[in-house]
Design a protein around this motif. Structure first.
Motif, PDB file in Angstrom:
ATOM      1  N   GLN A  15       0.823  -1.204   0.000  1.00 37.68           N
ATOM      2  CA  GLN A  15       0.000   0.000   0.000  1.00 37.68           C
ATOM      3  C   GLN A  15       0.859   1.257   0.000  1.00 37.68           C
ATOM      4  N   ARG A  16       1.809   1.302   0.892  1.00 29.84           N
ATOM      5  CA  ARG A  16       2.657   2.497   0.990  1.00 29.84           C
ATOM      6  C   ARG A  16       3.509   2.670  -0.265  1.00 29.84           C
ATOM      7  N   ARG A  17       4.026   1.565  -0.789  1.00 28.44           N
ATOM      8  CA  ARG A  17       4.842   1.617  -2.010  1.00 28.44           C
ATOM      9  C   ARG A  17       4.020   2.190  -3.154  1.00 28.44           C
ATOM     10  N   TRP A  18       2.768   1.736  -3.295  1.00 26.84           N
ATOM     11  CA  TRP A  18       1.889   2.260  -4.339  1.00 26.84           C
ATOM     12  C   TRP A  18       1.629   3.749  -4.127  1.00 26.84           C
ATOM     13  N   LEU A  19       1.370   4.126  -2.875  1.00 30.72           N
ATOM     14  CA  LEU A  19       1.047   5.523  -2.595  1.00 30.72           C
ATOM     15  C   LEU A  19       2.187   6.470  -2.953  1.00 30.72           C
ATOM     16  N   GLN A  24       8.536  -2.182  -7.113  1.00 29.89           N
ATOM     17  CA  GLN A  24       9.194  -3.177  -6.271  1.00 29.89           C
ATOM     18  C   GLN A  24      10.702  -3.120  -6.464  1.00 29.89           C
ATOM     19  N   GLN A  25      11.125  -2.920  -7.691  1.00 33.37           N
ATOM     20  CA  GLN A  25      12.558  -2.841  -7.995  1.00 33.37           C
ATOM     21  C   GLN A  25      13.203  -1.661  -7.274  1.00 33.37           C
ATOM     22  N   GLY A  32      18.622  -2.738  -0.502  1.00 35.38           N
ATOM     23  CA  GLY A  32      19.728  -3.650  -0.777  1.00 35.38           C
ATOM     24  C   GLY A  32      19.368  -5.112  -0.928  1.00 35.38           C
ATOM     25  N   ILE A  33      18.193  -5.386  -1.517  1.00 38.67           N
ATOM     26  CA  ILE A  33      17.779  -6.769  -1.764  1.00 38.67           C
ATOM     27  C   ILE A  33      17.248  -6.877  -3.187  1.00 38.67           C
ATOM     28  N   LYS A  34      16.843  -8.075  -3.580  1.00 36.26           N
ATOM     29  CA  LYS A  34      16.276  -8.290  -4.913  1.00 36.26           C
ATOM     30  C   LYS A  34      14.772  -8.048  -4.868  1.00 36.26           C
ATOM     31  N   PHE A  35      14.197  -7.640  -6.018  1.00 40.23           N
ATOM     32  CA  PHE A  35      12.774  -7.314  -6.037  1.00 40.23           C
ATOM     33  C   PHE A  35      11.900  -8.527  -5.745  1.00 40.23           C
ATOM     34  N   GLN A  36      12.413  -9.739  -6.030  1.00 38.48           N
ATOM     35  CA  GLN A  36      11.637 -10.945  -5.739  1.00 38.48           C
ATOM     36  C   GLN A  36      11.374 -11.073  -4.239  1.00 38.48           C
ATOM     37  N   GLN A  37      12.328 -10.594  -3.436  1.00 42.47           N
ATOM     38  CA  GLN A  37      12.144 -10.636  -1.993  1.00 42.47           C
ATOM     39  C   GLN A  37      11.030  -9.686  -1.570  1.00 42.47           C
TER      40      GLN A  37
END
Length: 123
Positions: A15-19, A24-25, A32-37
């Motif tokens: 939700q926050r990421r969308w806002l 994700q990338q 410092g991680i991969k987007f799959q995580q």
């Protein structure tokens, strides 16, 4: 089977990421991680450690407590309209509407809010 708290935290991350309009990338790179995580966190498939949640909160510019808000009130109450999605945080259309709403200048946003309130009272 994912724990309900992990699922809730993951939904709040999404939700926050969308806002904030972050992919994700982009979020993954900032912590410092991969987007799959990030995908696994958002679905609740993987549990987010405390230190990683701290990093995600900083990247998304919220307090860590944001991810736990609404945890105890997951069920619909009597005042919720019947056609409102049970999982408002997971509804992309609702999140797009919220993001668009906050992109409107504040004085116009207040007017729009009052109009929506009047229209919902009439309905």
């Amino acid at each position: 089977m994912a724990h309900p708290v992990d699922v809730h935290v993951g939904k709040r991350i999404r939700q926050r990421r969308w806002l904030v309009g972050m992919t994700q990338q982009q979020l993954a790179e900032s912590v410092g991680i991969k987007f799959q995580q990030i995908q696994k966190y958002e679905t609740g498939a993987n549990r987010v450690s405390a230190s990683r949640l701290w990093d995600i909160a900083e990247a998304l510019d919220v307090d860590v407590s944001f991810f736990f808000e609404g945890l105890n009130s997951a069920s619909q109450d009597a005042n919720t309209p019947q056609d409102m999605p049970q999982d408002l945080l997971g509804d992309k259309e609702a999140m797009d509407l919220v993001r668009s709403y906050y992109a409107i200048p504040e004085n116009q946003r207040r007017r729009l809010f009052e109009l929506a309130r009047v229209l919902s009272d009439v309905a």
